[in-house]
Design a protein around this motif. Structure first.
Motif, PDB file in Angstrom:
ATOM      1  N   PRO A  41      26.124 -22.617  56.384  1.00  0.00           N
ATOM      2  CA  PRO A  41      25.728 -23.322  57.872  1.00  0.00           C
ATOM      3  C   PRO A  41      26.149 -24.911  57.605  1.00  0.00           C
ATOM      4  CG  PRO A  41      23.778 -22.008  56.756  1.00  0.00           C
ATOM      5  CD  PRO A  41      25.027 -22.116  55.756  1.00  0.00           C
ATOM      6  N   VAL A  42      26.304 -25.453  56.645  1.00  0.00           N
ATOM      7  CA  VAL A  42      26.854 -26.761  56.218  1.00  0.00           C
ATOM      8  C   VAL A  42      28.258 -26.668  56.526  1.00  0.00           C
ATOM      9  CG1 VAL A  42      27.481 -28.544  54.545  1.00  0.00           C
ATOM     10  CG2 VAL A  42      25.190 -27.215  54.326  1.00  0.00           C
ATOM     11  N   ALA A  43      29.126 -25.934  56.359  1.00  0.00           N
ATOM     12  CA  ALA A  43      30.614 -25.796  56.603  1.00  0.00           C
ATOM     13  C   ALA A  43      30.635 -25.738  58.162  1.00  0.00           C
ATOM     14  CB  ALA A  43      31.448 -24.927  55.912  1.00  0.00           C
ATOM     15  N   LEU A  44      29.963 -24.709  58.695  1.00  0.00           N
ATOM     16  CA  LEU A  44      29.839 -24.520  60.168  1.00  0.00           C
ATOM     17  C   LEU A  44      29.488 -25.556  60.840  1.00  0.00           C
ATOM     18  CD1 LEU A  44      30.399 -21.899  62.147  1.00  0.00           C
ATOM     19  CD2 LEU A  44      27.648 -21.600  61.962  1.00  0.00           C
ATOM     20  N   GLY A  45      28.554 -26.353  60.458  1.00  0.00           N
ATOM     21  CA  GLY A  45      28.095 -27.495  61.237  1.00  0.00           C
ATOM     22  C   GLY A  45      29.081 -28.658  61.038  1.00  0.00           C
ATOM     23  N   ALA A  46      29.467 -28.890  60.028  1.00  0.00           N
ATOM     24  CA  ALA A  46      30.576 -29.772  59.902  1.00  0.00           C
ATOM     25  C   ALA A  46      31.884 -29.524  60.637  1.00  0.00           C
ATOM     26  CB  ALA A  46      30.965 -29.965  58.442  1.00  0.00           C
ATOM     27  N   HIS A  47      32.499 -28.357  60.475  1.00  0.00           N
ATOM     28  CA  HIS A  47      33.549 -28.035  61.485  1.00  0.00           C
ATOM     29  C   HIS A  47      33.027 -28.275  62.999  1.00  0.00           C
ATOM     30  CE1 HIS A  47      36.038 -25.421  64.114  1.00  0.00           C
ATOM     31  NE2 HIS A  47      36.876 -25.729  63.285  1.00  0.00           N
ATOM     32  N   GLY A  48      31.716 -27.710  63.412  1.00  0.00           N
ATOM     33  CA  GLY A  48      31.485 -27.922  64.754  1.00  0.00           C
ATOM     34  C   GLY A  48      31.571 -29.436  65.352  1.00  0.00           C
ATOM     35  N   ALA A  49      30.905 -30.256  64.230  1.00  0.00           N
ATOM     36  CA  ALA A  49      30.945 -31.739  64.695  1.00  0.00           C
ATOM     37  C   ALA A  49      32.230 -32.371  64.683  1.00  0.00           C
ATOM     38  CB  ALA A  49      29.994 -32.367  63.676  1.00  0.00           C
ATOM     39  N   LEU A  50      33.105 -31.826  63.884  1.00  0.00           N
ATOM     40  CA  LEU A  50      34.602 -32.371  63.880  1.00  0.00           C
ATOM     41  C   LEU A  50      35.353 -32.010  65.031  1.00  0.00           C
ATOM     42  CD1 LEU A  50      36.940 -34.062  62.424  1.00  0.00           C
ATOM     43  CD2 LEU A  50      37.485 -32.032  61.166  1.00  0.00           C
ATOM     44  N   SER A  51      35.171 -30.492  65.369  1.00  0.00           N
ATOM     45  CA  SER A  51      35.948 -30.200  66.367  1.00  0.00           C
ATOM     46  C   SER A  51      35.405 -30.916  67.634  1.00  0.00           C
ATOM     47  CB  SER A  51      35.596 -28.406  66.528  1.00  0.00           C
ATOM     48  OG  SER A  51      36.262 -27.974  67.385  1.00  0.00           O
ATOM     49  N   GLN A  52      34.151 -31.056  67.883  1.00  0.00           N
ATOM     50  CA  GLN A  52      33.542 -31.549  69.058  1.00  0.00           C
ATOM     51  C   GLN A  52      34.043 -33.030  69.360  1.00  0.00           C
ATOM     52  OE1 GLN A  52      29.292 -31.379  69.575  1.00  0.00           O
ATOM     53  NE2 GLN A  52      29.446 -32.353  71.516  1.00  0.00           N
ATOM     54  N   ALA A  53      34.029 -33.731  68.095  1.00  0.00           N
ATOM     55  CA  ALA A  53      34.566 -35.237  68.190  1.00  0.00           C
ATOM     56  C   ALA A  53      35.970 -35.251  68.597  1.00  0.00           C
ATOM     57  CB  ALA A  53      34.247 -35.684  66.982  1.00  0.00           C
ATOM     58  N   LEU A  54      36.814 -34.385  68.047  1.00  0.00           N
ATOM     59  CA  LEU A  54      38.309 -34.538  68.353  1.00  0.00           C
ATOM     60  C   LEU A  54      38.852 -33.806  69.373  1.00  0.00           C
ATOM     61  CD1 LEU A  54      39.699 -33.724  64.526  1.00  0.00           C
ATOM     62  CD2 LEU A  54      39.536 -35.942  65.904  1.00  0.00           C
ATOM     63  N   GLY A  55      37.792 -33.035  70.163  1.00  0.00           N
ATOM     64  CA  GLY A  55      38.101 -32.484  71.460  1.00  0.00           C
ATOM     65  C   GLY A  55      38.168 -33.722  72.410  1.00  0.00           C
ATOM     66  N   LYS A  56      37.843 -34.797  71.920  1.00  0.00           N
ATOM     67  CA  LYS A  56      37.957 -36.017  73.104  1.00  0.00           C
ATOM     68  C   LYS A  56      38.958 -36.897  72.613  1.00  0.00           C
ATOM     69  CE  LYS A  56      32.869 -36.237  72.993  1.00  0.00           C
ATOM     70  NZ  LYS A  56      31.672 -36.725  72.081  1.00  0.00           N
ATOM     71  N   ALA A  57      39.826 -36.467  71.529  1.00  0.00           N
ATOM     72  CA  ALA A  57      40.899 -37.272  71.190  1.00  0.00           C
ATOM     73  C   ALA A  57      42.292 -36.398  71.760  1.00  0.00           C
ATOM     74  CB  ALA A  57      41.098 -37.059  69.782  1.00  0.00           C
ATOM     75  N   LEU A  58      43.314 -37.238  72.109  1.00  0.00           N
ATOM     76  CA  LEU A  58      44.381 -36.538  72.730  1.00  0.00           C
ATOM     77  C   LEU A  58      43.991 -35.542  73.691  1.00  0.00           C
ATOM     78  CD1 LEU A  58      46.119 -35.605  69.222  1.00  0.00           C
ATOM     79  CD2 LEU A  58      46.452 -37.952  70.667  1.00  0.00           C
ATOM     80  N   ASP A  59      45.221 -35.019  74.323  1.00  0.00           N
ATOM     81  CA  ASP A  59      44.902 -33.853  75.402  1.00  0.00           C
ATOM     82  C   ASP A  59      45.127 -32.476  74.875  1.00  0.00           C
ATOM     83  OD1 ASP A  59      47.883 -32.712  76.007  1.00  0.00           O
ATOM     84  OD2 ASP A  59      48.003 -34.889  75.667  1.00  0.00           O
ATOM     85  N   VAL A  60      44.360 -31.530  75.695  1.00  0.00           N
ATOM     86  CA  VAL A  60      44.375 -30.010  75.081  1.00  0.00           C
ATOM     87  C   VAL A  60      45.701 -29.618  74.636  1.00  0.00           C
ATOM     88  CG1 VAL A  60      44.467 -29.047  77.319  1.00  0.00           C
ATOM     89  CG2 VAL A  60      43.285 -27.977  75.270  1.00  0.00           C
ATOM     90  N   LYS A  61      46.687 -29.915  75.413  1.00  0.00           N
ATOM     91  CA  LYS A  61      48.158 -29.410  74.987  1.00  0.00           C
ATOM     92  C   LYS A  61      48.586 -29.856  73.886  1.00  0.00           C
ATOM     93  CE  LYS A  61      49.821 -28.243  79.644  1.00  0.00           C
ATOM     94  NZ  LYS A  61      50.771 -28.503  80.750  1.00  0.00           N
ATOM     95  N   THR A  62      48.363 -31.201  73.591  1.00  0.00           N
ATOM     96  CA  THR A  62      48.643 -31.732  72.242  1.00  0.00           C
ATOM     97  C   THR A  62      48.077 -31.113  71.093  1.00  0.00           C
ATOM     98  OG1 THR A  62      49.328 -33.812  73.448  1.00  0.00           O
ATOM     99  CG2 THR A  62      48.963 -34.067  71.207  1.00  0.00           C
ATOM    100  N   ARG A  63      46.782 -31.143  71.405  1.00  0.00           N
ATOM    101  CA  ARG A  63      45.996 -30.568  70.307  1.00  0.00           C
ATOM    102  C   ARG A  63      46.339 -29.128  70.092  1.00  0.00           C
ATOM    103  NH1 ARG A  63      41.853 -32.548  73.543  1.00  0.00           N
ATOM    104  NH2 ARG A  63      40.806 -30.515  73.607  1.00  0.00           N
ATOM    105  N   GLU A  64      46.559 -28.399  70.942  1.00  0.00           N
ATOM    106  CA  GLU A  64      47.055 -26.973  70.696  1.00  0.00           C
ATOM    107  C   GLU A  64      48.431 -26.957  70.232  1.00  0.00           C
ATOM    108  OE1 GLU A  64      45.299 -24.213  70.794  1.00  0.00           O
ATOM    109  OE2 GLU A  64      43.685 -25.357  71.592  1.00  0.00           O
ATOM    110  N   ARG A  65      49.369 -27.819  70.453  1.00  0.00           N
ATOM    111  CA  ARG A  65      50.733 -27.739  69.727  1.00  0.00           C
ATOM    112  C   ARG A  65      50.560 -27.987  68.247  1.00  0.00           C
ATOM    113  NH1 ARG A  65      52.327 -30.282  75.218  1.00  0.00           N
ATOM    114  NH2 ARG A  65      53.928 -29.076  75.868  1.00  0.00           N
ATOM    115  N   ILE A  66      49.647 -28.965  67.993  1.00  0.00           N
ATOM    116  CA  ILE A  66      49.441 -29.423  66.497  1.00  0.00           C
ATOM    117  C   ILE A  66      48.925 -28.255  65.871  1.00  0.00           C
ATOM    118  CG2 ILE A  66      47.962 -30.857  65.099  1.00  0.00           C
ATOM    119  CD1 ILE A  66      48.250 -33.331  67.456  1.00  0.00           C
TER     120      ILE A  66
END
Length: 175
Positions: A41-66
């Motif tokens: 649960p700790v790793a799942l929550g950490a990944h979710g928090a990071l993913s949610q925060a980085l979903g506001k970074a860059l645009d979706v096409k750039t994130r998918e290319r990366i």
């Protein structure tokens, strides 16, 4: 066959169940990566928090290319399949752009700079050259965006490592 248990959402630890329910509500199912990650649960929550925060970074096409570039560097079949699917269906990348992204390239100059830099960060484990940083900066990326590219590379490294260690069974349809 996965080397780490891939529990059903109902069999996952209780502390993971709310997150898995939210994933199922958003995606219509719980992909195997999240099921494997739910063992912690700790790793799942950490990944979710990071993913949610980085979903506001860059645009979706750039994130998918990366994500595609990093999966290629790390040989992560699961992430390659997942991001081929989401790159095509969510980010609306063409098949050609998906293939180029794996190589750290794009037909679009600015996107090519981001993908090349991300791939270089992954290959060099962050030990990039001054010229590497200057190239992405010259393409119009701000200091904040350069840091965000590195953060998205790191996020994808995490998922690649988990999936490579677990040998997570691919559950995304081929594109």
């Amino acid at each position: 066959m996965s080397r780490i248990t891939t529990p059903t959402p109902e069999a996952a630890p209780e502390a993971s169940q709310d997150i898995l329910s939210a994933i199922a509500a958003k995606l219509g199912r719980v992909p195997n990566f999240f099921r494997v990650l739910s063992n912690s649960p700790v790793a799942l929550g950490a990944h979710g928090a990071l993913s949610q925060a980085l979903g506001k970074a860059l645009d979706v096409k750039t994130r998918e290319r990366i994500a595609l570039a990093v999966a290629a560097v790390n040989g992560c079949e699961y992430c390659d399949a997942a991001h081929t699917y989401t790159g095509f269906n969510l980010a609306k990348l063409s098949r050609e752009e998906i293939d180029l992204a794996r190589q750290g390239k794009s037909a679009e100059p600015r996107a090519a700079a981001a993908a090349a830099f991300a791939r270089r960060v992954a290959e060099a484990r962050g030990k990039v050259s001054h010229a590497d940083v200057e190239a992405v900066r010259a393409a119009g990326f701000s200091e904040a965006q350069i840091v965000e590219i590195v953060a998205v590379v790191a996020e994808n490294f995490f998922t690649n490592l988990v999936n490579n260690v677990a040998a997570t069974q691919v559950d995304f349809p081929a594109i």
